[in-house]
Design an enzyme around this catalytic site. Structure first.
Site, short mmCIF file in Angstrom:
data_model
loop_
_atom_site.label_atom_id
_atom_site.label_comp_id
_atom_site.label_asym_id
_atom_site.label_seq_id
_atom_site.Cartn_x
_atom_site.Cartn_y
_atom_site.Cartn_z
N GLU A 32 1.28 7.62 -2.06
CA GLU A 32 1.50 7.78 -0.21
C GLU A 32 0.54 8.65 -0.55
OE1 GLU A 32 3.63 5.90 0.96
OE2 GLU A 32 4.92 5.55 -0.20
N ARG A 84 -2.03 7.41 2.89
CA ARG A 84 -1.90 8.54 4.53
C ARG A 84 -2.98 10.09 4.39
NH1 ARG A 84 4.30 8.52 5.34
NH2 ARG A 84 4.62 6.95 4.33
N ASP A 128 4.76 -5.59 -1.76
CA ASP A 128 3.69 -6.00 -0.09
C ASP A 128 2.18 -5.69 -0.32
OD1 ASP A 128 4.19 -3.40 -0.15
OD2 ASP A 128 5.43 -3.12 1.90
N GLU A 149 4.77 -2.85 10.50
CA GLU A 149 4.13 -4.00 10.02
C GLU A 149 4.63 -4.82 10.93
OE1 GLU A 149 6.37 -1.58 8.49
OE2 GLU A 149 5.96 -1.35 6.68
N THR A 190 -3.56 0.25 4.20
CA THR A 190 -2.15 -0.09 4.37
C THR A 190 -1.42 0.63 5.58
OG1 THR A 190 0.09 -0.76 3.67
CG2 THR A 190 -1.32 1.06 2.56
C1 DMJ Z 1 3.51 2.73 5.73
O1 DMJ Z 1 3.47 4.12 4.43
C2 DMJ Z 1 2.75 2.18 4.62
O2 DMJ Z 1 2.55 0.93 5.80
C3 DMJ Z 1 2.71 1.10 3.65
O3 DMJ Z 1 2.05 -0.33 3.41
C4 DMJ Z 1 4.14 0.52 3.64
N1 DMJ Z 1 5.67 1.71 3.87
C5 DMJ Z 1 5.16 2.46 5.35
C6 DMJ Z 1 5.21 2.02 6.35
O4 DMJ Z 1 5.71 1.37 7.19
#
Ligand code: DMJ
Length: 626
Positions: A257, A261, A390, A525, A614
């Site tokens: 995370e 981020r 995912d 998403e 992501t």
């Molecule tokens: C985000 O932190 C990222 O997109 C991650 O890959 C999945 N979860 C959240 C958003 O839903």
């Protein structure tokens, strides 16, 4: 017949090129020849030499290799297995002059967006296609995916211009872009008043939550502000980063995370702005995450204390989550490229190498957990494209793109996984016959699809844009429709966290939602995938779908005093029940993707130059120097 002076010049040149063995002799002979020339001839020779010299100086910057040329050469020799010997030379994001230009220009949205649009994006699309023409794309288990196979059947559609600069189209675009800016300002207002410098806003109780205590929302939102052209907001956030942000804190952060981020947010902001402050912060933070990789198996622990330099798995297990250990690569690889220090890249590529070799995949699909002691998969037999797996699939493709499409093992794993999805996880719902991605548990198919899976249409489309088989695009379109239906079949127009699809012939509605799955966390998403699908097809229905989602967010999740909140019940428009939390990804991702979806300017984050991590932070595709 040449004029006398030209003849003499030619004979001089020939004499010189004959090749002497002795340097002194050569010098004497040259001098003799020189003395034999007339004044005019000497002037001509001198003039030509001067011309060559000036030309050489002018061309030098574009011909001289940029930093890191050797790095890419190494990678070409050894796709995927990257050489650790390659040390020490940093790669700057862009030539200095361009960066200065960018800074002067300010955020992209502040420029005149109407200048030079339309045609340029078409040209870029064509170039991307031409780049692939005639080349076999990959060799995969002996089979070669031919360029021809990889041609997008919608190429015609791609080349179709967005409408000519029709004032009403431009007006509509501008009003939607402004609506996103307004939504951002509203979210920012709440964050600024009640949560400034903290991780997440609690908009209803007008307070905040702390996760890592590192100003998560602020960092996640930096590049969004830059892209939206919110200069004032960006400057105040930058000020906070410069004066207040410190990683000298005795806190445990989640490796994944915080990488996607914080590290991702700092790196992309550095690239967009050219401001060294963000690179310095990224280096500091990245180096503090390194202890996570000191495990018996080299599969990193989930948590790391950024002050003490200690790392550990969660209290109840020694497993790490698959998606987490395989979705930090874009950021660490980029950090190595920028700093010239290979250690960041090495640790994350070691994870990829080990996962690539592991037994226990099912047609390219991976289990959700991996053990940090043994390095083996655990909980084998359960396969999903949702939570915990995912972004493994997303990063296979995106690393391949980031590195210039040379690391073929990443591509092999990606293509095989898409085949695994097609073979094992796809079914159609009733009554609409929507294609959805279910889950497999020890051979039993479950029609359960997380909203998280809605990243997949966008990723598939991105793959096709980069030359992968056209059938991926067809799947992308169908799954996009399904994700759209996950919104429109709900009473609030907002998707639940998890949908169950009906497959019985007599079903009344395709999407069913269990009471525990009715929440919506403002996730990105679907909007993300709408953005990719619109960028590549220019089909305006994707913008319309996105616009409807934005309306629903405004209607059911907007808090009057500032901010947006996640809600508990997407099936109850009269009482959606706020959860009182604005996740950082709402500013980092959701609003950014809305903005990019509504913009017709493919120059705003050109997908031939950038790849999104992501968490929607754009990182450069590495320039190819050979
Ligand atoms: C985000 O932190 C990222 O997109 C991650 O890959 C999945 N979860 C959240 C958003 O839903």
């Amino acid at each position: 017949m040449l004029p006398p002076s030209r003849r003499d010049f030619v004979s001089l040149a020939l004499a010189e090129s004959r090749g002497y063995t002795n340097g002194k002799q050569r010098r004497q002979s040259c001098w003799r020849k020189w003395k034999q020339l007339s004044r005019l001839q000497r002037s001509i020779v001198l003039f030509l030499l001067a011309l060559m010299l000036i030309g050489g100086f002018a061309l030098y910057p574009s011909l001289s290799p940029q930093w890191g040329v050797e790095e890419h050469k190494e990678e070409k020799k050894q796709p995927f297995i990257i050489d650790v010997k390659d040390q020490g030379r940093p790669v700057l994001p862009e030539p200095r002059s361009e960066r200065r230009g960018l800074r002067k220009r300010g955020p992209p949205a502040l420029q005149n967006r109407l200048q030079g649009r339309g045609n340029s994006s078409e040209v870029r699309l064509k170039n991307a296609q031409e780049e692939e023409e005639g080349k076999p794309l990959i060799s995969w288990h002996g089979a070669v995916i031919e360029a021809e196979q990889a041609t997008d059947p919608n190429a015609k559609e791609k080349e179709k211009a967005v409408e000519p600069e029709d004032p009403s189209v431009l007006q509509l675009e501008e009003s939607r872009l402004e609506a996103v800016r307004e939504a951002f300002r509203h979210a920012w207002k709440g964050y600024k008043e009640f949560a400034w410098g903290h991780d997440e806003l609690k908009p209803v109780s007008k307070s905040y939550t702390e996760w890592f205590g590192l100003g998560l929302t602020l960092i996640d939102a930096l590049d969004t502000m830059w892209i939206l052209g919110l200069k004032k907001e960006f400057e105040e956030a930058r000020e906070w980063v410069a004066k207040e942000l410190t990683f000298n804190k005795n806190v445990d952060v989640n490796l994944f995370e915080s990488t996607i981020r914080i590290l991702g947010g700092l790196l992309s902001t550095y690239h967009l702005t050219g401001d060294a402050l963000f690179l310095e912060k990224a280096k500091d933070f990245g180096s503090r995450l390194m202890p996570a990789f000191s495990t018996p198996s080299k599969i990193p622990y989930s948590d790391v204390n950024i002050d003490k330099g200690t790392a550990h798995p969660p209290r109840w297990t020694s497993d790490s989550t698959m998606a987490e250990v395989t979705s930090i690569q874009l950021e660490f690889r980029e950090l190595s490229r920028l700093t010239g220090d290979p250690k960041y890249r090495e640790v994350v590529m070691e994870v990829m190498r080990r996962v690539h070799r592991l037994e226990g995949k099912h047609d390219g699909l991976v289990p959700m957990f991996i053990n940090t002691n043994s390095g083996q998969f655990t909980h084998v037999g359960v396969y999903t494209l949702g939570a915990r797996a995912d972004s493994y699939y997303e990063y296979l493709l995106k690393q391949w793109i980031q590195g210039g499409k040379k690391e073929t093992e990443l591509l092999e794993d990606y293509v095989q996984a898409v085949e695994g999805i097609q073979k094992n996880l796809l079914k159609r719902s009733s009554p609409l016959g929507l294609m959805f991605v279910g889950e497999l548990s020890h051979g039993h198919f479950s029609p359960k699809m997380d909203h998280l899976v809605c990243f997949l249409p966008g990723t598939l489309a991105l793959g096709v844009h980069h030359g992968l088989p056209a059938e991926h695009m067809e799947l992308a379109r169908q799954l996009m429709e399904t994700c759209h239906q996950m919104y429109v079949q709900m009473e609030t127009g907002l998707s639940p966290e998890i949908a169950h699809f009906n497959t019985q012939a007599d079903s009344i509605q395709d999407v069913d939602v269990k009471p525990a799955d009715r929440h919506n966390l403002l996730r990105p998403e679907t909007v993300e995938s709408l953005f990719y699908l619109y960028r590549f097809t220019k089909d305006r229905k994707y913008q319309t779908w996105g616009w409807e989602i934005l309306q629903s967010f405004n209607k059911y999740t907007r808090v009057d005093t500032g901010g947006y909140t996640s809600i508990n019940n997407v099936r109850d428009p009269t009482s959606p029940s706020p959860r009182d939390k604005m996740e950082s990804f709402f500013l980092g991702e959701t609003l950014k993707y809305f903005y990019l979806l509504f913009s017709d300017d493919s120059n705003i984050i050109n997908l031939d130059k950038y790849v999104f991590n992501t968490e929607a932070h754009p990182l450069p595709i590495w320039p190819q120097t050979d």
